[in-house]
Design a protein around this motif. Structure first.
Motif, PDB file in Angstrom:
ATOM      1  N   ASP A 100       0.856  -1.184   0.000  1.00  0.00           N
ATOM      2  CA  ASP A 100       0.000   0.000   0.000  1.00  0.00           C
ATOM      3  C   ASP A 100       0.890   1.231   0.000  1.00  0.00           C
ATOM      4  OD1 ASP A 100      -2.303   1.528   0.010  1.00  0.00           O
ATOM      5  OD2 ASP A 100      -3.093   0.734   1.893  1.00  0.00           O
ATOM      6  N   GLY A 132       1.519   3.649   2.278  1.00  0.00           N
ATOM      7  CA  GLY A 132       1.307   3.946   3.687  1.00  0.00           C
ATOM      8  C   GLY A 132       2.350   3.252   4.523  1.00  0.00           C
ATOM      9  N   GLY A 133       2.352   3.557   5.810  1.00  0.00           N
ATOM     10  CA  GLY A 133       3.256   2.887   6.739  1.00  0.00           C
ATOM     11  C   GLY A 133       4.711   2.997   6.340  1.00  0.00           C
ATOM     12  N   ARG A 191      -4.031   3.451   5.143  1.00  0.00           N
ATOM     13  CA  ARG A 191      -3.706   3.180   6.558  1.00  0.00           C
ATOM     14  C   ARG A 191      -3.321   4.461   7.300  1.00  0.00           C
ATOM     15  NH1 ARG A 191       0.740  -1.070   6.823  1.00  0.00           N
ATOM     16  NH2 ARG A 191       1.439  -0.238   4.815  1.00  0.00           N
TER      17      ARG A 191
END
Length: 281
Positions: free
Chosen positions: A32, A34-35, A69
């Motif tokens: 994704d 994100g993170g 996220r």
């Protein structure tokens, strides 16, 4: 890089927009946008890819929020001197901080739902800051190293809920669909100066907002450092940094608010454009 997420709501896949305008699939590379993908080493790994070898995706796919996220959606109020003036409010001595609920997050071209009984739903084009490297008690001179990139945000607001119903601003800011984000997360290396970007917003073809980020009261490094004194910032947190003048609430002599069946279009120089249709809840 221009990173994005495409596909049906809840099923978005990570992608990037290459230099020729082709959407490339990143789902075989990262889970994704994100993170840990937003950490400096994660972004560098994406830059090092041969983007021409990534699968091309259909340009007609829905564009989702450009960050997945999201941990925190933090907003700054009255952060443009000219917007504070039109609102009849004093320039704040410190940043005004509030939150949008994560259930408000939608794609840049998704419908915006007018809450039931709402009569004062308003628009706000804003520069979004996406955190990469997290941290607490960040020094202002180090703050930009914690920024993964920037994006367009429409901080849709219900003014009576925000200002006339008591309590905090949050209840008028976090309604479902009130947080369109995207179309792209433009990495910070491609934004020479986040405080020199033109920004605009139209409703049904009428230009209401026409501003520039140079009028921010508290600049991006100040905001990152300030917020990190009260909470740890984490990869994928999103900061919406305030809006220029031209919101519906500030129109004289009679404020103008959104109703179902209207079209908002907005954008920020180099960061792309959004387009939302308003519908009844």
């Amino acid at each position: 890089m221009k990173l994005m997420r495409v596909g049906a709501p809840g099923q978005e896949r990570p992608a990037l927009l290459d230099t020729s305008g082709v959407i490339r699939d990143l789902s075989g590379v990262v889970p994704d946008i994100g993170g840990e993908v937003l950490l400096p080493q994660g972004l560098q790994a994406l830059r090092a890819l041969d983007h021409t070898r990534l699968p091309a995706l259909d340009a007609g796919l829905r564009v989702g929020p450009c960050v997945g996220r999201i941990g925190k959606f933090i907003c700054i109020g009255l952060n443009y001197s000219d917007h504070a003036a039109e609102s009849g409010m004093p320039i704040p001595n410190e940043p005004i901080v509030f939150s949008k609920w994560l259930s408000s997050v939608v794609g840049p071209n998704d419908d915006v739902r007018i809450p039931r009984a709402s009569e004062k739903t308003d628009w706000e084009v804003e520069l979004g800051v996406v955190i990469g490297q997290g941290g607490a008690y960040i020094r202002e001179e180090d703050a930009m190293a914690h920024v993964a990139g920037f994006c367009v945000i429409n901080d849709v607001s219900e003014r009576s809920y925000q200002l006339e119903r008591g309590g905090s601003w949050d209840k008028g800011k976090g309604c479902d669909t009130f947080g369109p984000i995207g179309p792209w997360l433009v990495t910070s290396d491609e934004v020479a100066d986040p405080h020199a970007l033109d920004m605009w917003l139209d409703v049904d073809g009428h230009r209401y907002q026409n501003g520039n980020t140079r009028h921010m009261i508290f600049k991006v490094p100040q905001l990152v450092a300030y917020l990190s004194q009260f909470m740890s910032l984490q990869p994928g947190d999103v900061i919406s940094t305030g809006t220029p003048p031209g919101v519906g609430m500030g129109i004289k002599p009679t404020p103008v608010f959104l109703r179902a069946g209207q079209r908002m279009r907005l954008g920020i120089q180099g960061l792309g454009e959004q387009s939302q249709f308003t519908v009844a809840s």
